[in-house]
Design a protein around this motif. Structure first.
Motif, short mmCIF file in Angstrom:
data_model
loop_
_atom_site.label_atom_id
_atom_site.label_comp_id
_atom_site.label_asym_id
_atom_site.label_seq_id
_atom_site.Cartn_x
_atom_site.Cartn_y
_atom_site.Cartn_z
N GLN A 10 0.89 -1.22 -0.02
CA GLN A 10 0.01 -0.16 0.05
C GLN A 10 0.69 1.22 0.27
N GLN A 11 1.72 1.29 0.92
CA GLN A 11 2.57 2.38 0.87
C GLN A 11 3.63 2.71 -0.33
N ALA A 12 3.82 1.58 -0.99
CA ALA A 12 4.45 1.74 -2.29
C ALA A 12 3.66 2.16 -3.48
N GLY A 13 2.29 2.30 -3.30
CA GLY A 13 1.32 2.51 -4.09
C GLY A 13 1.36 1.53 -5.33
N ILE A 14 1.32 0.27 -4.92
CA ILE A 14 1.19 -0.91 -6.01
C ILE A 14 -0.40 -1.28 -5.79
N GLY A 15 -0.92 -1.10 -7.09
CA GLY A 15 -2.30 -1.67 -7.03
C GLY A 15 -2.46 -3.02 -6.79
N LEU A 16 -3.76 -3.56 -6.79
CA LEU A 16 -4.17 -4.81 -6.65
C LEU A 16 -5.31 -5.48 -7.43
N ASP A 17 -5.38 -6.49 -8.00
CA ASP A 17 -6.34 -6.95 -8.85
C ASP A 17 -7.08 -7.97 -8.04
N GLN A 43 -15.28 -36.62 16.51
CA GLN A 43 -15.02 -35.43 17.33
C GLN A 43 -14.89 -34.35 16.35
N ILE A 44 -15.12 -32.98 16.86
CA ILE A 44 -14.83 -31.86 16.15
C ILE A 44 -14.39 -30.78 17.00
N GLU A 45 -13.36 -29.95 16.52
CA GLU A 45 -12.63 -28.96 17.48
C GLU A 45 -12.37 -27.80 16.55
N SER A 46 -12.32 -26.81 17.33
CA SER A 46 -11.52 -25.59 16.58
C SER A 46 -12.32 -25.18 15.28
N ILE A 47 -13.71 -24.76 15.32
CA ILE A 47 -14.17 -24.39 14.17
C ILE A 47 -14.14 -23.05 14.18
N ALA A 48 -13.81 -22.61 12.72
CA ALA A 48 -13.57 -21.28 12.52
C ALA A 48 -13.83 -21.14 10.87
N SER A 49 -13.79 -19.79 10.55
CA SER A 49 -14.00 -19.75 9.03
C SER A 49 -13.27 -18.46 8.57
N PHE A 50 -13.27 -18.47 7.29
CA PHE A 50 -12.78 -17.03 6.75
C PHE A 50 -13.44 -16.94 5.17
N PRO A 51 -13.47 -15.63 4.77
CA PRO A 51 -14.15 -15.37 3.25
C PRO A 51 -12.96 -15.89 2.36
N LEU A 52 -13.32 -15.96 1.12
CA LEU A 52 -12.28 -16.56 0.00
C LEU A 52 -12.42 -15.50 -1.05
N THR A 53 -11.28 -15.18 -1.24
CA THR A 53 -10.82 -14.20 -2.14
C THR A 53 -9.65 -14.55 -3.09
N ALA A 54 -9.37 -13.97 -4.48
CA ALA A 54 -8.13 -14.34 -5.05
C ALA A 54 -7.65 -12.76 -5.31
N GLN A 55 -6.20 -12.65 -5.25
CA GLN A 55 -5.83 -11.31 -5.47
C GLN A 55 -4.33 -11.52 -5.94
N GLN A 56 -4.08 -10.34 -6.90
CA GLN A 56 -2.73 -10.24 -7.58
C GLN A 56 -2.11 -8.85 -7.57
N ALA A 57 -0.95 -8.68 -7.23
CA ALA A 57 -0.37 -7.26 -6.98
C ALA A 57 -0.11 -6.95 -8.62
N LYS A 58 -0.35 -5.67 -8.99
CA LYS A 58 -0.12 -5.38 -10.34
C LYS A 58 1.28 -5.27 -10.60
N SER A 59 1.97 -5.20 -9.54
CA SER A 59 3.36 -5.34 -9.90
C SER A 59 4.05 -5.86 -8.76
N TYR A 60 5.17 -6.75 -8.80
CA TYR A 60 5.70 -7.27 -7.74
C TYR A 60 6.90 -6.53 -7.13
N VAL A 61 7.24 -5.22 -7.77
CA VAL A 61 8.34 -4.57 -7.65
C VAL A 61 8.34 -3.26 -7.65
N ALA A 62 9.22 -2.35 -7.02
CA ALA A 62 9.36 -0.91 -7.25
C ALA A 62 10.88 -0.66 -6.93
N ASP A 63 11.12 0.60 -6.98
CA ASP A 63 12.63 0.90 -6.79
C ASP A 63 13.10 0.40 -5.44
N ASN A 64 14.01 -0.31 -5.31
CA ASN A 64 14.50 -0.88 -4.12
C ASN A 64 13.51 -1.64 -3.30
#
Length: 423
Positions: free
Chosen positions: A189-196, A288-309
């Motif tokens: 976010q601080q590097a200003g890299i967008g996200l799909d 037996q069943i233990e530790s039930i939890a959940s999380f929403p499912l999304t896919a994402q990809q940074a528009k670029s993996y790199v910037a200066d340094n």
């Protein structure tokens, strides 16, 4: 610090593995982990409980962890569950895919089967990483700062890199800044890299279950009209478990979001009964069943993996659907490729250039297309099996015929198994 200093933000498995790899190569590296440090007593308290979550580590990821001296500690802990076979089937459909060797094939050959991978709880891997990072052979080159968050990042110049400020006011300068800080990456976010992004409108329910029948070192995945249902072997941790082994598994059950949220309101025994029915009682009743939890499912990809340094790895760069359990493995491949590119170009420059733009672009060209392909492939598989369109008869027929024919082509099945192992 000298001019090849690296600062990694994010002390999870991917960030810590890269830190160890660089330190082993005698490259100064600082790792910032927002989580508070634990002593051994606190670690043992955490490890005394079974974690419902589990990572399906590929052979390539295991090899990398072994290379940095971490896998040996996981083996010694006896908190891993190797799997030598993977079973994929669809509900009310033709065809079943079986990857790897079954227990019967192993017995017939009187030899241990080749593993496809190993299921390990996240806390077990974190503990082994923490142990390794504390050892003298790497601590000379590795500085770990725990319990601190990055609040500001300033790019100084191509020659100087970044100055990073922590929440206690400490400032650190580094020639190369690595973002390994997860899906909501502050670095990105601080590097200003967008996200799909892609929202599947699905929620995954995860839990640990004890089944009537043993899993026999097999990872299972049912492709249901509502989404995928994975049954992943868990290590046996109690004396009772070890006396009756291979009955505990981690569940990842993907459902439409509203359906998942409604199910989570039910009592544990109701969830267990519905879960057993969804598996078509493949391993009998759930005891037996233990530790039930959940999380929403999304896919994402940074528009670029790199910037200066600056470079992104792991979930900071990409996140995929969990149906194939490859999220962490993709991040570990990032580590392998980035480390090789950094050290190769550093040596080629006469030990002068560290993390140059050319080096980082080489890494991005190697990893981003591969990760994109994996992300879209998993999305396509999810579309092919789940949702209203997937239940149309032409799609069902295509799916049935495809699974049936693929299952009959042994060389293709061996190729898929090799791809799953990551080597």
């Amino acid at each position: 610090m000298n001019n090849n200093h690296t600062l990694i933000i994010g002390g999870g498995i991917v960030g810590a593995t890269l830190a160890l790899k660089l330190a082993q190569n005698k490259m100064p590296v600082t790792l910032i982990d927002a989580r508070s440090a634990r002593d051994e007593l606190a670690w043992q308290d955490v490890l005394s409980k079974r974690d419902a979550r589990v990572y399906a580590l590929s052979v390539a990821s295991i090899n990398l962890l072994s290379d940095v001296g971490v896998w040996q500690k996981i083996v010694a802990s006896k908190r891993k569950a190797d799997y030598s076979q993977m079973q994929v089937w669809q509900f009310n459909g033709m065809g079943e895919l079986l990857f790897g060797e079954s227990i019967h094939e192993k017995n017939r050959k009187n030899a241990a089967p080749e593993i496809l991978g190993s299921m390990v709880e996240p806390t077990v891997i974190d503990h082994a990483l923490w142990q390794r990072m504390s050892e003298e052979t790497v601590s000379e080159y590795l500085t770990v700062i725990a319990g601190q968050k990055v609040v500001n990042m300033d790019w100084l110049s191509a020659g100087r890199g970044y100055r990073v400020t922590l929440d206690d006011g400490t400032a650190i300068e580094a020639a190369l800044l690595v973002g390994a800080d997860g899906r909501s990456s502050f670095v990105r976010q601080q590097a200003g890299i967008g996200l799909d992004t892609l929202d599947y409108n699905q929620t995954a329910i995860c839990c640990a279950i004890q089944t009537e029948k043993p899993h026999q070192a097999t990872a299972r995945q049912a492709m249901l009209p509502t989404g995928t249902l994975a049954l992943l072997p868990l290590a046996d941790i109690t004396d009772s478990d070890k006396a009756n082994p291979q009955h505990w598994q981690s569940i990842v059950w993907t459902l439409p979001r509203n359906q998942a949220l409604a199910l989570l309101e039910e009592e544990d025994d109701v969830i267990a009964n519905k879960l057993a029915a969804a598996t078509n009682y493949e391993l009998g009743a759930i005891q037996q069943i233990e530790s039930i939890a959940s999380f929403p499912l999304t896919a994402q990809q940074a528009k670029s993996y790199v910037a200066d340094n600056l470079v992104l790895i792991g979930d900071a760069a990409h996140g995929v659907h969990p149906l194939a359990g490859q999220g962490l493995n993709l991040g570990m491949l990032d580590v392998q490729v980035l480390n090789e590119q950094l050290t190769h170009d550093f040596a080629r420059s006469g030990n002068k250039l560290w993390g140059s733009n050319q080096t980082l672009r080489h890494y991005e060209r190697s990893r981003r297309p591969h990760n994109s392909l994996m992300m879209h492939s998993f999305s396509a598989l999810n579309w092919l099996f789940a949702g209203s369109l997937a239940q149309m008869r032409p799609v069902q027929q295509l799916r049935n015929e495809g699974m049936y024919r693929v299952g009959k082509i042994k060389p293709l099945m061996r190729l898929f198994a090799k791809q799953a192992s990551g080597v």
